[in-house]
Write an enzyme that holds these catalytic residues in place. Structure first.
Site, PDB file in Angstrom:
ATOM      1  N   ASP A 103       0.813  -1.220   0.000  1.00  0.00           N
ATOM      2  CA  ASP A 103       0.000   0.000   0.000  1.00  0.00           C
ATOM      3  C   ASP A 103       0.848   1.273   0.000  1.00  0.00           C
ATOM      4  O   ASP A 103       0.647   2.165   0.826  1.00  0.00           O
ATOM      5  CB  ASP A 103      -0.946  -0.019   1.204  1.00  0.00           C
ATOM      6  CG  ASP A 103      -2.088   0.982   1.062  1.00  0.00           C
ATOM      7  OD1 ASP A 103      -2.314   1.458  -0.064  1.00  0.00           O
ATOM      8  OD2 ASP A 103      -2.757   1.265   2.083  1.00  0.00           O
ATOM      9  N   GLU A 133       2.908  -2.445  -5.059  1.00  0.00           N
ATOM     10  CA  GLU A 133       2.721  -1.045  -4.638  1.00  0.00           C
ATOM     11  C   GLU A 133       3.918  -0.521  -3.847  1.00  0.00           C
ATOM     12  O   GLU A 133       3.795   0.112  -2.804  1.00  0.00           O
ATOM     13  CB  GLU A 133       1.418  -0.857  -3.851  1.00  0.00           C
ATOM     14  CG  GLU A 133       0.213  -0.704  -4.749  1.00  0.00           C
ATOM     15  CD  GLU A 133      -1.027  -0.173  -4.039  1.00  0.00           C
ATOM     16  OE1 GLU A 133      -0.891   0.597  -3.077  1.00  0.00           O
ATOM     17  OE2 GLU A 133      -2.133  -0.532  -4.483  1.00  0.00           O
ATOM     18  N   ASP A 243      -0.883  -9.192  -5.768  1.00  0.00           N
ATOM     19  CA  ASP A 243      -2.214  -8.582  -5.671  1.00  0.00           C
ATOM     20  C   ASP A 243      -2.839  -8.696  -7.052  1.00  0.00           C
ATOM     21  O   ASP A 243      -2.620  -7.856  -7.920  1.00  0.00           O
ATOM     22  CB  ASP A 243      -2.101  -7.122  -5.236  1.00  0.00           C
ATOM     23  CG  ASP A 243      -3.461  -6.434  -5.179  1.00  0.00           C
ATOM     24  OD1 ASP A 243      -4.489  -7.116  -5.372  1.00  0.00           O
ATOM     25  OD2 ASP A 243      -3.494  -5.208  -4.969  1.00  0.00           O
TER      26      ASP A 243
END
Length: 341
Positions: A103, A133, A243
């Site tokens: 994130d 990310e 992801d």
């Protein structure tokens, strides 16, 4: 010197723990062995390290640097010299792999959150880490806080994927990044060819196209990844994941030689949902609805004969950080354990 005087000169409990962790990281052992060496040497880290390598029959200078130079380096710098490569593997039969969207697009508490990710990596000691990310500032922090790993990045702009490989157990021969041609989000498939504890592997990660509206593109990207997996030689074990932003209805079937690692290890319900807003409140949504999805997944294609057996699948990053009262990421991380067979 009296016993009380000696004890008064000892470092604090926090410093003792830090030195134990540094010893374990440099030598590739654990904190229990670290305490054994440190306690007998008045908690002097350099003395403990010198004794360890002398008993092992390897001077620090024989690990690619002079003895004098090694003594001048900080412990974290010594680990960059791959000192742990000379240490016998305490678990030669076990390979661990982490996959985690950390994130990086959320600026809130990003330094503390990334440090927590690094702390978990250091604690779990995986041989391979897939990260999604990642952004340039967090990449720099990861490289600093995880010196036992080589970080292979897919890009150096915006946000991107990285594959971390443990210096003491992984040797890589090739690294490539393949852009998905129709992606509107600059998504790629990152692949590393390596040998992990003697097992030839192809390690693949991606952050597939996001949001419900891009489901068709996401499915195209997944099929591309599956095709790459099936195209690898039968001598290699292939692990792909990250992801993947997948909804269950988007995965109608895997190729016959590709298997879902969560399903292979028992489909434990407590390890199913990796983006779970009923438990993780890093991301706030209006209203009472709290979705939970299995966005993050790992797949395997076995070699012939089979060289790795998946034995356990768990979620990590489940503890809230005291420093910011947030979790390390809005995604839970995946940790899968394999036995070499």
């Amino acid at each position: 010197m009296s016993s009380s005087e000696s004890e008064s000169n000892l470092p604090s409990a926090e410093e003792c723990q830090q030195r134990s962790q540094e010893f374990a990281q440099i030598t590739g052992t654990d904190t229990a062995l670290a305490m054994f060496y440190l306690q007998d040497r008045d908690w002097e880290l350099q003395r403990a390290l010198n004794s360890f390598f002398e008993e092992l029959g390897s001077e620090p200078g024989g690990l690619g640097m002079s003895t004098d130079k090694t003594a001048e380096l900080e412990p974290s710098e010594q680990s960059l010299g791959k000192a742990s490569a000379a240490v016998p593997d305490p678990e030669p039969h076990r390979i661990r792999l982490i996959s985690w969207n950390i994130d990086g697009l959320d600026e809130k508490s990003i330094i503390n959150r990334t440090k927590a990710v690094c702390k978990i990596i250091t604690k779990e000691k995986p041989d391979v880490v897939f990260l999604q990310e990642v952004i340039p500032p967090t990449l720099e922090l990861i490289e600093t806080k995880c010196p036992a790993y080589t970080c292979l990045q897919a890009s150096d702009e915006d946000y991107f994927t990285c594959i971390l490989i443990k210096n003491s157990s992984v040797r890589y021969t090739d690294h490539k990044v393949s852009p998905f041609p129709s992606s509107v989000m600059m998504r790629t498939l990152q692949t590393v060819s390596a040998t992990v504890k003697g097992v030839p592997m192809s390690l693949m990660t991606s952050h597939l196209e996001s949001t419900k509206d891009h489901g068709d593109e996401r499915k195209r990207q997944l099929l591309t990844a599956f095709k790459e997996m099936s195209g690898c030689g039968s001598d290699k074990t292939v692990v792909f994941g990250g992801d993947l932003n997948l909804r269950d209805k988007e995965v109608t079937a895997c190729p016959g030689d590709v298997f879902d690692l969560w399903e292979m290890t028992g489909s434990r319900p407590e390890a199913k949902y990796t983006w779970d807003m009923s438990r993780n409140d890093n991301l706030k949504l209006a209203g009472k609805f709290r979705p939970k999805c299995r966005f993050d997944r790992l797949y395997i294609k076995h070699s012939t004969p089979m060289q790795l057996k998946p034995v356990y699948f768990e979620l990590i990053g489940l503890e809230r950080l005291a420093s910011c009262q947030r979790f390390p990421s809005d995604h839970w991380g995946l940790l899968v354990h394999f036995d070499v067979v």
